[in-house]
Motif scaffolding. Structure first.
Motif, PDB file in Angstrom:
ATOM      1  N   LYS A  68      11.455  22.769  50.586  1.00 48.90           N
ATOM      2  CA  LYS A  68      12.030  23.898  50.088  1.00 48.90           C
ATOM      3  C   LYS A  68      10.933  24.495  48.849  1.00 48.90           C
ATOM      4  N   PRO A  69      10.732  23.364  47.894  1.00 49.87           N
ATOM      5  CA  PRO A  69       9.730  23.867  46.908  1.00 49.87           C
ATOM      6  C   PRO A  69       8.433  24.588  47.522  1.00 49.87           C
ATOM      7  N   ASP A  71       8.513  26.322  50.026  1.00 51.48           N
ATOM      8  CA  ASP A  71       8.862  27.826  50.270  1.00 51.48           C
ATOM      9  C   ASP A  71       8.786  28.712  49.176  1.00 51.48           C
ATOM     10  N   GLN A  72       9.618  28.248  48.166  1.00 53.57           N
ATOM     11  CA  GLN A  72       9.535  28.911  46.878  1.00 53.57           C
ATOM     12  C   GLN A  72       8.097  29.014  46.324  1.00 53.57           C
ATOM     13  N   ASN A  75       6.532  32.037  48.101  1.00 47.49           N
ATOM     14  CA  ASN A  75       7.270  33.122  47.573  1.00 47.49           C
ATOM     15  C   ASN A  75       6.524  33.758  46.297  1.00 47.49           C
ATOM     16  N   TRP A  76       6.587  32.754  45.370  1.00 47.61           N
ATOM     17  CA  TRP A  76       6.127  32.943  44.082  1.00 47.61           C
ATOM     18  C   TRP A  76       4.753  33.460  44.099  1.00 47.61           C
TER      19      TRP A  76
END
Length: 194
Positions: A68-69, A71-72, A75-76
């Motif tokens: 998940k990080p 993915d974050q 996106n960032w």
């Protein structure tokens, strides 16, 4: 076992790089190109695959959570970081980690739970002993102390990588030395305060 060690090695290195103050464009280029996220996902996938059929079933949900990080971060990067310059990344690092060392969450191990100066010196000496035992010296290009989280994580990267090499070339005795060193360094240092 070799793949597990290589996967751990890569993850330690990526986390280490993310916590280190960016001195030049190399890490920014690595982020903006998408290679950071790609390498992280690849290491997680390889580690997950290497755990199949072993006693590592307990670790699989944790590995899934670690995706998940990435993915974050992806996106960032696409939303904000894609047009950044080095000064923007440095400013973001200062914003997140501050110029002032907080005692609530210090990036230096010796500032955590070592109220007495002699305890700090003892911990610093133990860390230096680990590095020296494996022939590791702090680069003059890195402007951090040897007890900084990024430096300790890079040492774990080195040990995990050395484990993968030892499993292929050095035999069980040398492999066990490296495995034991990793366990002890995590227990006595990184795992004690991270």
């Amino acid at each position: 076992a070799v793949e597990r060690a290589l996967g751990r090695s890569k993850l330690y290195l990526l986390i280490s790089w993310s916590l280190l103050y960016p001195e030049d464009d190399e890490f920014l280029d690595y982020l903006q190109s998408g290679e950071f996220v790609e390498d992280g996902r690849s290491a997680l996938e390889s580690l997950s695959h290497a755990l199949e059929g072993s006693d590592g079933e307990r670790a699989k949900p944790k590995l899934t959570a670690l995706s998940k990080p990435f993915d974050q971060i992806e996106n960032w990067i696409s939303a904000e970081c894609v047009n950044w310059q080095l000064s923007d990344l440095q400013a973001e690092h200062r914003r997140v980690f501050s110029n002032v060392i907080t005692l609530d969450c210090p990036p230096y191990e010796t500032l955590f739970g070592n109220d007495h100066v002699f305890a700090q010196a003892h911990v610093m000496g133990d860390i230096a002993g680990f590095y020296k035992a494996f022939g590791v010296e702090l680069s003059r290009d890195i402007h951090e102390r040897l007890d900084h989280l990024s430096v300790e994580l890079e040492f774990m990267h080195f040990l995990a990588y050395k484990e993968s090499y030892a499993r292929c070339h050095d035999g069980a005795e040398k492999t066990q030395v490296v495995v034991d060193a990793q366990k002890k360094f995590v227990k006595d240092h990184i795992g004690r305060w991270v």
